[in-house]
Motif scaffolding. Structure first.
Motif, PDB file in Angstrom:
ATOM      1  N   GLY B 144       0.844  -1.179   0.071  1.00  0.00           N
ATOM      2  CA  GLY B 144      -0.165  -0.128   0.169  1.00  0.00           C
ATOM      3  C   GLY B 144       1.073   1.261   0.069  1.00  0.00           C
ATOM      4  O   GLY B 144       0.700   2.207  -0.829  1.00  0.00           O
ATOM      5  N   HIS B 177       0.314  15.134  -0.385  1.00  0.00           N
ATOM      6  CA  HIS B 177      -0.846  15.382  -0.795  1.00  0.00           C
ATOM      7  C   HIS B 177      -1.693  14.237  -1.555  1.00  0.00           C
ATOM      8  O   HIS B 177      -2.994  13.858  -1.060  1.00  0.00           O
ATOM      9  CB  HIS B 177      -1.207  16.653  -1.678  1.00  0.00           C
ATOM     10  N   GLN B 180      -2.524  11.124   0.367  1.00  0.00           N
ATOM     11  CA  GLN B 180      -3.672  11.049   1.573  1.00  0.00           C
ATOM     12  C   GLN B 180      -3.393   9.865   2.387  1.00  0.00           C
ATOM     13  O   GLN B 180      -2.148   9.852   3.048  1.00  0.00           O
ATOM     14  CB  GLN B 180      -5.093  11.031   0.474  1.00  0.00           C
ATOM     15  N   GLY B 181      -4.541   9.405   2.815  1.00  0.00           N
ATOM     16  CA  GLY B 181      -4.349   8.163   3.856  1.00  0.00           C
ATOM     17  C   GLY B 181      -3.837   6.628   3.231  1.00  0.00           C
ATOM     18  O   GLY B 181      -3.561   5.788   3.925  1.00  0.00           O
ATOM     19  N   HIS B 182      -3.550   6.855   1.846  1.00  0.00           N
ATOM     20  CA  HIS B 182      -3.602   5.544   1.338  1.00  0.00           C
ATOM     21  C   HIS B 182      -2.283   4.774   1.601  1.00  0.00           C
ATOM     22  O   HIS B 182      -2.470   3.681   1.628  1.00  0.00           O
ATOM     23  CB  HIS B 182      -3.573   5.628  -0.481  1.00  0.00           C
ATOM     24  N   GLY B 183      -1.286   5.448   1.987  1.00  0.00           N
ATOM     25  CA  GLY B 183      -0.054   4.638   2.144  1.00  0.00           C
ATOM     26  C   GLY B 183       0.225   4.564   3.894  1.00  0.00           C
ATOM     27  O   GLY B 183       1.172   4.279   4.175  1.00  0.00           O
ATOM     28  N   CYS B 184      -1.080   4.509   4.512  1.00  0.00           N
ATOM     29  CA  CYS B 184      -0.992   4.430   6.041  1.00  0.00           C
ATOM     30  C   CYS B 184      -0.279   5.635   6.733  1.00  0.00           C
ATOM     31  O   CYS B 184       0.947   5.459   7.087  1.00  0.00           O
ATOM     32  CB  CYS B 184      -0.527   3.072   6.471  1.00  0.00           C
ATOM     33  N   LEU B 235      -0.954  20.126   5.841  1.00  0.00           N
ATOM     34  CA  LEU B 235      -1.895  19.587   4.850  1.00  0.00           C
ATOM     35  C   LEU B 235      -3.042  19.295   5.410  1.00  0.00           C
ATOM     36  O   LEU B 235      -4.272  18.970   4.947  1.00  0.00           O
ATOM     37  CB  LEU B 235      -1.182  18.508   3.716  1.00  0.00           C
ATOM     38  N   VAL B 237      -3.729  16.024   6.412  1.00  0.00           N
ATOM     39  CA  VAL B 237      -4.431  14.513   6.191  1.00  0.00           C
ATOM     40  C   VAL B 237      -4.486  13.920   7.461  1.00  0.00           C
ATOM     41  O   VAL B 237      -5.553  13.284   7.522  1.00  0.00           O
ATOM     42  CB  VAL B 237      -3.222  13.930   5.308  1.00  0.00           C
ATOM     43  N   MET B 240      -3.854   7.911   9.120  1.00  0.00           N
ATOM     44  CA  MET B 240      -4.735   7.261   8.359  1.00  0.00           C
ATOM     45  C   MET B 240      -5.567   8.208   7.416  1.00  0.00           C
ATOM     46  O   MET B 240      -6.680   7.570   6.865  1.00  0.00           O
ATOM     47  CB  MET B 240      -5.829   6.377   9.265  1.00  0.00           C
ATOM     48  N   GLY B 241      -5.193   9.389   7.450  1.00  0.00           N
ATOM     49  CA  GLY B 241      -6.004  10.467   6.432  1.00  0.00           C
ATOM     50  C   GLY B 241      -7.423  10.617   6.868  1.00  0.00           C
ATOM     51  O   GLY B 241      -8.172  11.152   6.347  1.00  0.00           O
ATOM     52  N   PHE B 242      -7.455  10.603   8.522  1.00  0.00           N
ATOM     53  CA  PHE B 242      -8.825  11.099   9.045  1.00  0.00           C
ATOM     54  C   PHE B 242      -8.869  12.427   9.353  1.00  0.00           C
ATOM     55  O   PHE B 242      -9.699  13.039   9.881  1.00  0.00           O
ATOM     56  CB  PHE B 242      -8.993  10.252  10.342  1.00  0.00           C
ATOM     57  N   GLY B 243      -7.682  13.289   9.136  1.00  0.00           N
ATOM     58  CA  GLY B 243      -7.746  14.693   9.384  1.00  0.00           C
ATOM     59  C   GLY B 243      -6.740  14.491  10.792  1.00  0.00           C
ATOM     60  O   GLY B 243      -6.880  13.780  11.516  1.00  0.00           O
ATOM     61  N   TRP B 272       3.615   4.334   8.434  1.00  0.00           N
ATOM     62  CA  TRP B 272       4.236   4.464   9.713  1.00  0.00           C
ATOM     63  C   TRP B 272       5.085   3.373  10.442  1.00  0.00           C
ATOM     64  O   TRP B 272       5.779   3.634  11.114  1.00  0.00           O
ATOM     65  CB  TRP B 272       2.780   4.897  10.894  1.00  0.00           C
TER      66      TRP B 272
END
Lengths: 196, 289
Positions: B144, B177, B180-184, B235, B237, B240-243, B272
């Motif tokens: 991922g 950017h 996003q959260g796609h790469g953990c 940014l 993100v 996990m991309g939850f903000g 991570w």
């Protein structure tokens, strides 16, 4: 958005699923079926009647677990989510054809999936990526495995009974998507930082 | 059995199940930055608890134990092929016992070899050792995060990125950017300026072996790293991309000479769970760090 996790035991009615909103933390109990790249392609290439009963009302979990043989059965060693957006081309059709309650994965999914969630009253649940050991401990039982020979361990359909499996609703049946919101905010910051 | 097989097996186990202390420390620090009980805090907390549980139980931190990449420093007079065979044997054993997930798949048929071995698997980069020691670094990097890596070719008009450090900065912000959260997230970024396409990515991956608390010896790059950490975290993100406040834990930048016509910026995104460990064999004794 601190909140108390909501305990949800499957099967869950469409009404309950439609009532969930993004940001809600859940502890999910019941049947989940792992499926990833090969599994989604397989389910969409042709309708598989022998999967209909299994999948209806269950959650499809984007996960390729580490499993170890134990006597006649299997033990889950590590079982966190895999990136969901690879299944974007297939997901809407899987939701429509097999009437699943929703999807568990990570990273979120796109607009096509979001529309399917709205149409069929399903939700997208986000598990913590990389938390393989922690999530494996919430699997109470490995009920069965399908297509193991054909697909191999990570890609096979593992039917798992989970107990208090921690997830966050990040795409709901009302069209809400936390991923869309975070992306939009991040895009605004990107443009600001780069003066674009 | 060759003792190297046992030491390599120990190296694989420890890499897969016991996150290096610097990464864990950075995660704890990130948790302090977030509001307790909020989603970002809960996510980081789950990561840290998972790290603790994995270490205690000896089970893989993440089910995606990635592809096995070894960086080997070979002492004079040692046969690299013997090292390769020992590493292959250790991988076979580690896969059988569940320390590694079988991740070697034929690109066309999709057939899994079942033992994590295959063409260019494990991937091994040999170089001569500066002394009598055999040093083996192992990096386990999941699919991922690998998918979120990116390579830019400067100049890039869309990003207003020229062939300078400011251009490099723009590429990295853009890549984080898009990840996003796609790469953990929160991610750890390895960046390589220059090289050819293949060498750029390889150089970027090697940066992931650096300790998180080191300082880049080049002051301009050290400053760039600090600026990138600060701005990528703006940014929003988040884990996990939850903000949230922590989008990257660290950025490490290196460089290679390039062709006059080419200016690549290659970015290796590590999740991570940046899993890497080192085995050193000195005076006939192996030790995993």
């Amino acid at each position: 958005m601190a909140n108390e996790p909501l305990r949800l035991r499957m099967p869950v009615s469409e009404e309950v699923l439609r009532g969930l909103t993004i940001g809600q933390e859940l502890l999910l109990s019941g049947t989940v079926v792992t499926a990833r790249d090969m599994g989604h392609k397989f389910l969409v290439e042709a309708f598989r009647p022998d999967f209909a009963d299994l999948l209806q009302g269950a959650f499809v979990y984007h996960c390729g677990p580490i499993m170890v043989r134990e006597g006649e059965g299997w033990r889950v060693v590590s079982a966190g989510p895999t990136t969901s957006n690879r299944e974007e081309p297939y997901q809407a059709e899987v939701i429509a054809r097999y009437r699943i309650a929703g999807v568990i994965g990570k990273g979120g999914m796109g607009e096509k999936t979001s529309r399917a969630l709205q149409q069929h009253g399903a939700v997208y649940l986000h598990a913590v990526g990389g938390a393989g050991t922690l999530l494996a401990r919430r699997v109470r039982r490995v009920r069965e495995v399908r297509m193991l020979q054909e697909f191999g361990v990570p890609e096979a359909f593992w039917v798992l009974e989970v107990e208090d499996f921690p997830v966050v609703v990040t795409m709901d049946a009302r069209g809400g998507s936390l991923h869309r919101e975070v992306l939009a905010a991040s895009e605004a910051r990107r443009k600001e930082l780069l003066g674009l | 059995m060759d003792p190297l097989v046992n030491w390599a097996l120990e190296l694989i186990r420890k890499t897969s199940t016991d996150l290096s202390p610097d990464v864990e420390r950075w995660l704890r620090r990130a948790r302090e930055e977030e509001a307790e009980g909020g989603t970002a805090w809960n996510v980081l907390d789950a990561m840290i608890r998972n790290v603790e549980m994995s270490r205690e139980a000896g089970t893989p931190i993440c089910q995606d134990t990635g592809l096995t990449t070894f960086f080997v420093q070979v002492p004079r007079g040692t046969d690299p092929e013997a090292i390769r065979e020992a590493l292959q044997q250790a991988i076979r054993l580690a896969t059988q016992e569940g320390s590694l997930r079988p991740n070697s798949v034929h690109p066309i048929t999709g057939k899994n070899t079942g033992d994590n071995l295959g063409v260019d698997l494990p991937h091994i980069e040999f170089e001569p050792s500066p002394d009598d020691g055999l040093v083996i670094d192992l990096l386990l990097k999941g699919g991922g995060s690998e998918n979120t890596g990116a390579q830019y070719r400067l100049p890039d008009a869309g990003l207003k990125a020229g062939r300078d450090l400011e251009g490099v900065y723009r590429c990295v912000v853009d890549a984080v950017h898009h990840a996003q959260g796609h790469g953990c997230a929160p991610g750890i970024l390895g960046v390589c300026i220059g090289g050819d396409r293949a060498g750029g990515y390889a150089g970027a991956k090697r940066q992931l072996l650096r300790p998180l608390d080191d300082t880049n010896p080049d002051p301009a790059l050290a400053e760039l790293e600090e600026r990138l950490i600060r701005d990528c975290n703006r940014l929003g993100v988040g884990p996990m991309g939850f903000g949230g406040r922590t989008t990257v834990l660290a950025v490490k930048v290196g460089w290679k000479h390039r062709h006059p016509a080419s200016f690549f910026v290659s970015i290796a995104y590590s999740c991570w769970a940046d899993r890497h460990r080192r085995l050193e064999v000195r005076n006939g004794v192996g030790k995993v760090f």
